[in-house]
Write a protein that holds these residues in place. Sequence first.
Motif, PDB file in Angstrom:
ATOM      1  N   SER A  55       0.852  -1.187   0.000  1.00  0.00           N
ATOM      2  CA  SER A  55       0.000   0.000   0.000  1.00  0.00           C
ATOM      3  C   SER A  55       0.886   1.235   0.000  1.00  0.00           C
ATOM      4  CB  SER A  55      -0.917   0.011   1.224  1.00  0.00           C
ATOM      5  OG  SER A  55      -1.680   1.186   1.251  1.00  0.00           O
TER       6      SER A  55
ATOM      7  N   VAL B 192       1.085   5.089   0.075  1.00  0.00           N
ATOM      8  CA  VAL B 192       0.202   6.192   0.446  1.00  0.00           C
ATOM      9  C   VAL B 192       1.028   7.420   0.807  1.00  0.00           C
ATOM     10  CG1 VAL B 192      -1.606   4.670   1.272  1.00  0.00           C
ATOM     11  CG2 VAL B 192       0.143   5.448   2.870  1.00  0.00           C
TER      12      VAL B 192
ATOM     13  N   SER C 140      -1.963   3.650  -3.860  1.00  0.00           N
ATOM     14  CA  SER C 140      -2.649   4.932  -3.898  1.00  0.00           C
ATOM     15  C   SER C 140      -1.663   6.061  -3.624  1.00  0.00           C
ATOM     16  CB  SER C 140      -3.784   4.977  -2.871  1.00  0.00           C
ATOM     17  OG  SER C 140      -3.290   4.825  -1.565  1.00  0.00           O
ATOM     18  N   ASN C 141      -2.003   7.265  -4.127  1.00  0.00           N
ATOM     19  CA  ASN C 141      -1.138   8.430  -3.948  1.00  0.00           C
ATOM     20  C   ASN C 141       0.284   8.157  -4.411  1.00  0.00           C
ATOM     21  OD1 ASN C 141      -3.054  10.320  -2.621  1.00  0.00           O
ATOM     22  ND2 ASN C 141      -3.052   8.732  -1.037  1.00  0.00           N
TER      23      ASN C 141
ATOM     24  N   GLN D  30      -4.363  -2.167  -8.831  1.00  0.00           N
ATOM     25  CA  GLN D  30      -5.164  -0.999  -8.477  1.00  0.00           C
ATOM     26  C   GLN D  30      -4.271   0.224  -8.300  1.00  0.00           C
ATOM     27  OE1 GLN D  30      -8.522  -1.250  -8.145  1.00  0.00           O
ATOM     28  NE2 GLN D  30      -8.649  -3.473  -8.326  1.00  0.00           N
TER      29      GLN D  30
ATOM     30  N   LYS E  35      -4.744   4.163  -7.521  1.00  0.00           N
ATOM     31  CA  LYS E  35      -5.717   5.169  -7.134  1.00  0.00           C
ATOM     32  C   LYS E  35      -5.026   6.491  -6.806  1.00  0.00           C
ATOM     33  CE  LYS E  35      -9.005   1.810  -5.292  1.00  0.00           C
ATOM     34  NZ  LYS E  35      -9.847   1.421  -4.129  1.00  0.00           N
ATOM     35  N   MET E  36      -5.589   7.560  -7.339  1.00  0.00           N
ATOM     36  CA  MET E  36      -5.033   8.905  -7.128  1.00  0.00           C
ATOM     37  C   MET E  36      -3.568   8.948  -7.524  1.00  0.00           C
ATOM     38  SD  MET E  36      -6.948  10.088  -3.580  1.00  0.00           S
ATOM     39  CE  MET E  36      -6.508   8.578  -2.702  1.00  0.00           C
TER      40      MET E  36
END
Length: 211
Positions: A50, A52, A81-82, A109, A111-112
Motif C-alpha cells: 500500500s 500512500v 494509492s497516492n 489498483q 488510485k489517485m
Amino acid sequence: LMAANSAGNRGGSLYLTATYMHMAFCTIAASTAMQGGGWYMGSGGPNKVSLVQSTTLQDNSATLGGGLYVESLASFVTPMSNLNLLSNKAALGGGLYYTCPGGATQSLQLKMVNISFNQASQFGGGMYIGCDAINVFGLVASNSAPYGAGATFSDFVTIPGVASKDPPQLLLQLWDTQFTLNTASQHGHGWYFRNVTGHSGWPVFGGDIEE
C-alpha cells in the motif's frame, strides 16, 4: 529517500518479492536497472503493498519500467494509492511496466496516481500494460513516446528469456482519469492498443482522453 542507486538486472533502488510492505512519504530517484529502474516488484509469492501519502518515483531509468516494474501472478495483490511516477525513462513503460507472465485473476489498483513527464523510446511513455487487468484512477499527463505516449495496452509480455504470452482476458478500467498533453511521434497520443484482438474482456473507460 533512496537515490542514485543502480543494479545490473532488476530494481535499481528497491527489489521486492514475496513481501508484505507499507510505504509512506518515500522518494525513489535517479536510479537505474534493466527492469524497474527505481523499483522492481517480482512474482515470487503474494505481495501486498500500500503506497500512500506522497510516494514518488522520479528520474529513474531502465529498459523495462523506468520508474516501476510490476510482475504479477494470480496470487499477487497490489493496491496502490497516492503514487507519483514522474520524469522516468525506459524503452517500454517510462513510468510503469506491468506484466503477468503466469496470468492474473486480480487487477493492479492504482488510485489517485500522477503519471507525468515520463518518456519511452518505443512504447508506453507513461505506462506499458501487458497484463490481464488494471484499474487506474488519476492523471496521466505530458508523457512521450513514439507509440502510446500516455499508455500502451498490449497482449505481448516482453520479458528477456520468457516467451511472449497472450493473456486470456484483457480488461482496462479507467475511472475519473484524465489523459492530457501526452505526445506520440508516431501513433496514440493518449493510448496505443497493440495487437489486442480476440479477447473476452475489453477496455472500459470512465475518464477523459485529450491530446
